[in-house]
Design an enzyme around this catalytic site. Sequence first.
Site, PDB file in Angstrom:
ATOM      1  N   HIS A  88     -24.372  16.334   9.218  1.00  0.00           N
ATOM      2  CA  HIS A  88     -23.471  16.011  10.505  1.00  0.00           C
ATOM      3  C   HIS A  88     -22.347  15.105  10.435  1.00  0.00           C
ATOM      4  O   HIS A  88     -22.613  13.959  10.146  1.00  0.00           O
ATOM      5  CB  HIS A  88     -24.511  16.025  11.914  1.00  0.00           C
ATOM      6  CG  HIS A  88     -25.426  14.951  11.544  1.00  0.00           C
ATOM      7  ND1 HIS A  88     -26.407  14.686  10.912  1.00  0.00           N
ATOM      8  CD2 HIS A  88     -25.426  13.754  12.169  1.00  0.00           C
ATOM      9  CE1 HIS A  88     -27.168  13.345  11.039  1.00  0.00           C
ATOM     10  NE2 HIS A  88     -26.373  12.669  11.787  1.00  0.00           N
ATOM     11  N   LEU A  89     -21.402  15.631  10.911  1.00  0.00           N
ATOM     12  CA  LEU A  89     -19.985  14.926  11.078  1.00  0.00           C
ATOM     13  C   LEU A  89     -20.232  14.235  12.671  1.00  0.00           C
ATOM     14  O   LEU A  89     -20.209  14.940  13.363  1.00  0.00           O
ATOM     15  CB  LEU A  89     -18.764  15.578  10.694  1.00  0.00           C
ATOM     16  CG  LEU A  89     -17.413  14.555  11.243  1.00  0.00           C
ATOM     17  CD1 LEU A  89     -17.152  13.760  10.019  1.00  0.00           C
ATOM     18  CD2 LEU A  89     -16.138  15.512  11.227  1.00  0.00           C
ATOM     19  N   ASP A 128     -23.509  14.626  21.074  1.00  0.00           N
ATOM     20  CA  ASP A 128     -24.461  13.602  20.377  1.00  0.00           C
ATOM     21  C   ASP A 128     -25.529  13.443  21.611  1.00  0.00           C
ATOM     22  O   ASP A 128     -24.936  12.925  22.839  1.00  0.00           O
ATOM     23  CB  ASP A 128     -24.087  12.447  19.894  1.00  0.00           C
ATOM     24  CG  ASP A 128     -24.996  11.654  18.874  1.00  0.00           C
ATOM     25  OD1 ASP A 128     -26.146  11.415  19.587  1.00  0.00           O
ATOM     26  OD2 ASP A 128     -24.686  11.550  17.880  1.00  0.00           O
TER      27      ASP A 128
END
Length: 149
Positions: A107-108, A38
């Site tokens: 998105h996980l 991220d």
Amino acid sequence: MGSQDASGSEDCHFCQIANNRTDTEILLSGDELVCFRDVKPGAAHHYLVVPRRHIDNCKTLRADSVPLVERMEKMGMSILEKNKVCDLDDIRLGFHLPPFSSVPHLHLHALAPASEMNLKSQLRYGPQSYWFITVDKVLSQLKTDGKVK
């Protein structure tokens, strides 16, 4: 779906990453999923697992999406284990509910250690967050109701 096809939307940033059209480092990948860091980490370890095929968000998932979500969860666990996260009880795996999704592509989030997240991250990804739903809750709702509430 307009301009979206199997390879996704041309202007979707996560479609571009998933299809290797950026310089983002792919940490894990398979035929269906990719995993990368991220860019705004909410914890010491913060990774995103994204399907290559464009899916808007967790609210568009249905009962037949359970295997996909389970594979996303498995990849999220794999990247944490690969990066030596030892306490797998001190993690957060989940999705943001729309309209709180920063990128309109499923998105996980895989974060660890959850106990060391700062207040801002706790509000975004913690158990009290109104807009973060755990992967377990998503799977449970898909299996029971065929959709995410």
